[in-house]
Motif scaffolding. Structure first.
Motif, PDB file in Angstrom:
ATOM      1  N   ARG A 104       0.821  -1.220   0.000  1.00  0.00           N
ATOM      2  CA  ARG A 104       0.000   0.000   0.000  1.00  0.00           C
ATOM      3  C   ARG A 104       0.845   1.255   0.000  1.00  0.00           C
ATOM      4  N   MET A 105       0.314   2.272  -0.661  1.00  0.00           N
ATOM      5  CA  MET A 105       1.073   3.511  -0.852  1.00  0.00           C
ATOM      6  C   MET A 105       1.025   4.451   0.343  1.00  0.00           C
ATOM      7  N   HIS A 106       0.009   4.275   1.185  1.00  0.00           N
ATOM      8  CA  HIS A 106      -0.128   5.148   2.359  1.00  0.00           C
ATOM      9  C   HIS A 106      -0.367   4.291   3.596  1.00  0.00           C
ATOM     10  N   VAL A 107      -0.168   4.917   4.745  1.00  0.00           N
ATOM     11  CA  VAL A 107      -0.488   4.241   6.003  1.00  0.00           C
ATOM     12  C   VAL A 107      -2.009   4.172   6.114  1.00  0.00           C
ATOM     13  N   THR A 134       8.332  14.625  -5.780  1.00  0.00           N
ATOM     14  CA  THR A 134       9.047  13.753  -6.734  1.00  0.00           C
ATOM     15  C   THR A 134       8.201  12.608  -7.295  1.00  0.00           C
ATOM     16  N   CYS A 135       7.242  12.111  -6.501  1.00  0.00           N
ATOM     17  CA  CYS A 135       6.477  10.920  -6.896  1.00  0.00           C
ATOM     18  C   CYS A 135       4.994  11.149  -6.653  1.00  0.00           C
ATOM     19  N   THR A 136       4.218  11.365  -7.719  1.00  0.00           N
ATOM     20  CA  THR A 136       2.822  11.787  -7.557  1.00  0.00           C
ATOM     21  C   THR A 136       1.951  10.764  -6.846  1.00  0.00           C
ATOM     22  N   GLY A 137       2.013   9.491  -7.245  1.00  0.00           N
ATOM     23  CA  GLY A 137       1.083   8.505  -6.694  1.00  0.00           C
ATOM     24  C   GLY A 137      -0.340   8.945  -6.948  1.00  0.00           C
ATOM     25  N   LEU A 138      -1.167   8.975  -5.905  1.00  0.00           N
ATOM     26  CA  LEU A 138      -2.548   9.455  -6.069  1.00  0.00           C
ATOM     27  C   LEU A 138      -2.627  10.980  -5.992  1.00  0.00           C
ATOM     28  N   GLY A 139      -1.483  11.619  -5.761  1.00  0.00           N
ATOM     29  CA  GLY A 139      -1.454  13.086  -5.792  1.00  0.00           C
ATOM     30  C   GLY A 139      -1.769  13.742  -4.462  1.00  0.00           C
ATOM     31  N   TYR A 140      -1.857  12.963  -3.397  1.00  0.00           N
ATOM     32  CA  TYR A 140      -2.263  13.568  -2.122  1.00  0.00           C
ATOM     33  C   TYR A 140      -1.232  14.561  -1.604  1.00  0.00           C
ATOM     34  N   THR A 141       0.065  14.219  -1.718  1.00  0.00           N
ATOM     35  CA  THR A 141       1.076  15.177  -1.239  1.00  0.00           C
ATOM     36  C   THR A 141       1.002  16.464  -2.084  1.00  0.00           C
ATOM     37  N   ALA A 142       0.844  16.302  -3.388  1.00  0.00           N
ATOM     38  CA  ALA A 142       0.776  17.479  -4.264  1.00  0.00           C
ATOM     39  C   ALA A 142      -0.464  18.324  -3.940  1.00  0.00           C
ATOM     40  N   PHE A 155       5.738  14.412 -10.423  1.00  0.00           N
ATOM     41  CA  PHE A 155       6.115  13.481 -11.494  1.00  0.00           C
ATOM     42  C   PHE A 155       5.639  12.065 -11.173  1.00  0.00           C
ATOM     43  N   GLU A 156       5.034  11.404 -12.167  1.00  0.00           N
ATOM     44  CA  GLU A 156       4.635  10.004 -11.993  1.00  0.00           C
ATOM     45  C   GLU A 156       5.063   9.205 -13.219  1.00  0.00           C
ATOM     46  N   ILE A 157       5.743   8.088 -12.969  1.00  0.00           N
ATOM     47  CA  ILE A 157       6.311   7.288 -14.055  1.00  0.00           C
ATOM     48  C   ILE A 157       5.346   6.214 -14.573  1.00  0.00           C
ATOM     49  N   ASP A 158       4.413   5.771 -13.713  1.00  0.00           N
ATOM     50  CA  ASP A 158       3.672   4.549 -13.996  1.00  0.00           C
ATOM     51  C   ASP A 158       2.281   4.844 -14.583  1.00  0.00           C
ATOM     52  N   GLY A 185       6.378  11.002 -16.177  1.00  0.00           N
ATOM     53  CA  GLY A 185       7.760  10.687 -16.524  1.00  0.00           C
ATOM     54  C   GLY A 185       8.555  10.240 -15.326  1.00  0.00           C
ATOM     55  N   ASP A 186       9.826   9.953 -15.605  1.00  0.00           N
ATOM     56  CA  ASP A 186      10.740   9.431 -14.586  1.00  0.00           C
ATOM     57  C   ASP A 186      11.425  10.605 -13.884  1.00  0.00           C
ATOM     58  N   THR A 187      11.138  10.760 -12.639  1.00  0.00           N
ATOM     59  CA  THR A 187      11.669  11.893 -11.897  1.00  0.00           C
ATOM     60  C   THR A 187      13.208  11.854 -11.845  1.00  0.00           C
ATOM     61  N   PHE A 188      13.777  10.664 -11.896  1.00  0.00           N
ATOM     62  CA  PHE A 188      15.248  10.532 -11.889  1.00  0.00           C
ATOM     63  C   PHE A 188      15.849  11.223 -13.118  1.00  0.00           C
ATOM     64  N   HIS A 204       9.959  14.075  -1.004  1.00  0.00           N
ATOM     65  CA  HIS A 204      10.445  12.896  -1.743  1.00  0.00           C
ATOM     66  C   HIS A 204       9.787  11.664  -1.105  1.00  0.00           C
ATOM     67  N   ASP A 205       8.758  11.155  -1.801  1.00  0.00           N
ATOM     68  CA  ASP A 205       7.946  10.051  -1.256  1.00  0.00           C
ATOM     69  C   ASP A 205       8.023   8.878  -2.234  1.00  0.00           C
ATOM     70  N   PRO A 206       9.195   8.231  -2.314  1.00  0.00           N
ATOM     71  CA  PRO A 206       9.385   7.178  -3.320  1.00  0.00           C
ATOM     72  C   PRO A 206       8.796   5.850  -2.868  1.00  0.00           C
ATOM     73  N   PRO A 207       8.675   4.887  -3.810  1.00  0.00           N
ATOM     74  CA  PRO A 207       8.309   3.537  -3.389  1.00  0.00           C
ATOM     75  C   PRO A 207       9.445   2.978  -2.535  1.00  0.00           C
ATOM     76  N   ARG A 208       9.232   1.786  -1.951  1.00  0.00           N
ATOM     77  CA  ARG A 208      10.299   1.233  -1.121  1.00  0.00           C
ATOM     78  C   ARG A 208      11.569   1.005  -1.936  1.00  0.00           C
TER      79      ARG A 208
HETATM   80  C1  SAM Z   1       4.632   6.130  -2.278  1.00  0.00           C
HETATM   81  S1  SAM Z   1       3.942   6.533  -3.801  1.00  0.00           S
HETATM   82  C2  SAM Z   1       3.723   8.271  -3.688  1.00  0.00           C
HETATM   83  C3  SAM Z   1       2.461   8.646  -2.961  1.00  0.00           C
HETATM   84  C4  SAM Z   1       2.106  10.081  -3.140  1.00  0.00           C
HETATM   85  N1  SAM Z   1       3.013  10.957  -2.444  1.00  0.00           N
HETATM   86  C5  SAM Z   1       0.674  10.357  -2.746  1.00  0.00           C
HETATM   87  O1  SAM Z   1       0.452  11.263  -1.954  1.00  0.00           O
HETATM   88  O2  SAM Z   1      -0.236   9.655  -3.195  1.00  0.00           O
HETATM   89  C6  SAM Z   1       5.294   6.404  -4.938  1.00  0.00           C
HETATM   90  C7  SAM Z   1       4.919   6.653  -6.392  1.00  0.00           C
HETATM   91  O3  SAM Z   1       6.125   6.877  -7.113  1.00  0.00           O
HETATM   92  C8  SAM Z   1       5.972   6.372  -8.411  1.00  0.00           C
HETATM   93  N2  SAM Z   1       7.328   6.226  -8.991  1.00  0.00           N
HETATM   94  C9  SAM Z   1       8.181   5.199  -8.851  1.00  0.00           C
HETATM   95  N3  SAM Z   1       9.350   5.451  -9.493  1.00  0.00           N
HETATM   96  C10 SAM Z   1       9.213   6.680 -10.045  1.00  0.00           C
HETATM   97  C11 SAM Z   1      10.076   7.499 -10.844  1.00  0.00           C
HETATM   98  N4  SAM Z   1      11.298   7.103 -11.175  1.00  0.00           N
HETATM   99  N5  SAM Z   1       9.605   8.692 -11.254  1.00  0.00           N
HETATM  100  C12 SAM Z   1       8.361   9.122 -10.907  1.00  0.00           C
HETATM  101  N6  SAM Z   1       7.497   8.377 -10.160  1.00  0.00           N
HETATM  102  C13 SAM Z   1       7.924   7.191  -9.720  1.00  0.00           C
HETATM  103  C14 SAM Z   1       5.205   5.078  -8.188  1.00  0.00           C
HETATM  104  O4  SAM Z   1       4.593   4.634  -9.376  1.00  0.00           O
HETATM  105  C15 SAM Z   1       4.221   5.508  -7.118  1.00  0.00           C
HETATM  106  O5  SAM Z   1       3.040   5.958  -7.699  1.00  0.00           O
END
Ligand code: SAM
Length: 278
Positions: A104-107, A134-142, A155-158, A185-188, A204-208
């Motif tokens: 899961r992406m959030h607690v 750095t990582c949009t996910g569902l966009g909650y942080t943004a 930025f969201e890659i997936d 796109g890829d934030t890296f 910066h809220d990356p996946p594990r």
């Molecule tokens: C933990 S979630 C972020 C949750 C987000 N902060 C929110 O509030 O919903 C991590 C997100 O980073 C994305 N991600 C992974 N690698 C990435 C990359 N290189 N560039 C951009 N997004 C990436 C994943 O697909 C995932 O949606």
């Protein structure tokens, strides 16, 4: 129109109480709609109808959100051949989260995804000026950052996650709020195109680590430092420092690498690390 076990319970309770209509949410809690109940069936505002059997199936699955389509229900979950992962919108009592192959992406335990996000942003308060998410996910942080910031770059890659953003009512602002600049796109890679000394705040809220090693690399941290403004603050999610030995090491390693990049005032905080560009 979406349903989760919460609305299914309300519908069945209303029917069992003999009511002819009930007001529930069809967008996971954003707004309220009126549903008519007749002959053991539920009639929705757009003329679709569902049976008691449909609703009981929604109630049975408290780990899924459902879409109402063609007078039937569909789980909001799918497999992506591109990433070889399963995705689903996971309901909670408040905003939903995403589950990617069981992670899961959030607690969601003892708190809601909204509270989880607010806690992260609070750690770099006031969240003002230009923000890099750095990582949009569902966009909650943004979305929450945009309440106080001037501009948020996210930025969201997936593609599969972007599909879920489009379905999730609580991600709507990502597409409508002019303060939010959403990039696919890829934030890296993309961070290399961003201006130096530009961002007042970085989330910066990356996946594990095992799923996104480059987002924990020295090369990426050097870029985060480059794009941060003087006095700019960063919050870096690492998981729960202190919860498991592996995570303690992770937070410490992150602090070490962020410090090499140039950040100072680094400390372990709620589920992550904060620091500053002095
Ligand atoms: C933990 S979630 C972020 C949750 C987000 N902060 C929110 O509030 O919903 C991590 C997100 O980073 C994305 N991600 C992974 N690698 C990435 C990359 N290189 N560039 C951009 N997004 C990436 C994943 O697909 C995932 O949606």
């Amino acid at each position: 129109m979406l349903l989760s076990y919460i609305q299914a319970k309300q519908l069945l309770q209303a029917k069992n109480a003999g009511l002819s209509s009930v007001e529930i949410s069809l967008d996971l809690g954003r707004s309220i709609s009126k549903i008519e109940i007749r002959y053991n069936k539920f009639f929705f505002p757009d003329k679709q109808e569902l049976t008691e059997y449909n609703i009981k199936n929604v109630l049975k699955k408290d780990t899924n959100c459902f879409l109402i389509r063609n007078n039937d229900i569909e789980k909001i979950q799918f497999f992506s051949e591109k990433t070889n992962r399963y995705y689903k919108l996971f309901p909670t009592k408040s905003w939903p989260t995403i589950e990617i192959s069981g992670i899961r992406m959030h607690v969601v335990k003892d708190m809601t995804p909204k509270q989880d996000t607010e806690k992260k942003i609070e750690l770099i308060s006031p969240c003002i000026g230009y923000v890099l998410d750095t990582c949009t996910g569902l966009g909650y942080t943004a979305i929450i950052a945009s309440e106080t910031a001037d501009s948020v770059f996210t930025f969201e890659i997936d593609e599969a996650v972007i599909e879920l953003q489009k379905i999730n009512p609580w991600s709507k602002e990502l597409f409508e709020n002019e303060k939010i600049h959403r990039y696919e796109g890829d934030t890296f890679k993309e961070i290399k195109m961003l201006k130096s000394d530009f961002f007042d705040r970085i989330i910066h809220d990356p996946p594990r680590l095992s799923l996104a090693t480059l987002l924990y690399s020295q090369e990426f941290y050097n870029e985060l430092f480059r794009v941060a403004k003087q006095q700019g603050k960063i919050y870096h999610y690492t998981g729960r420092p202190g919860a498991k030995n592996r995570n303690i090491n992770l937070a410490k390693n992150v602090i070490k690498r962020l410090s090499i990049a140039g950040f100072s005032g680094l400390e372990e905080v709620y589920n992550g690390v904060t620091g500053e560009k002095k």
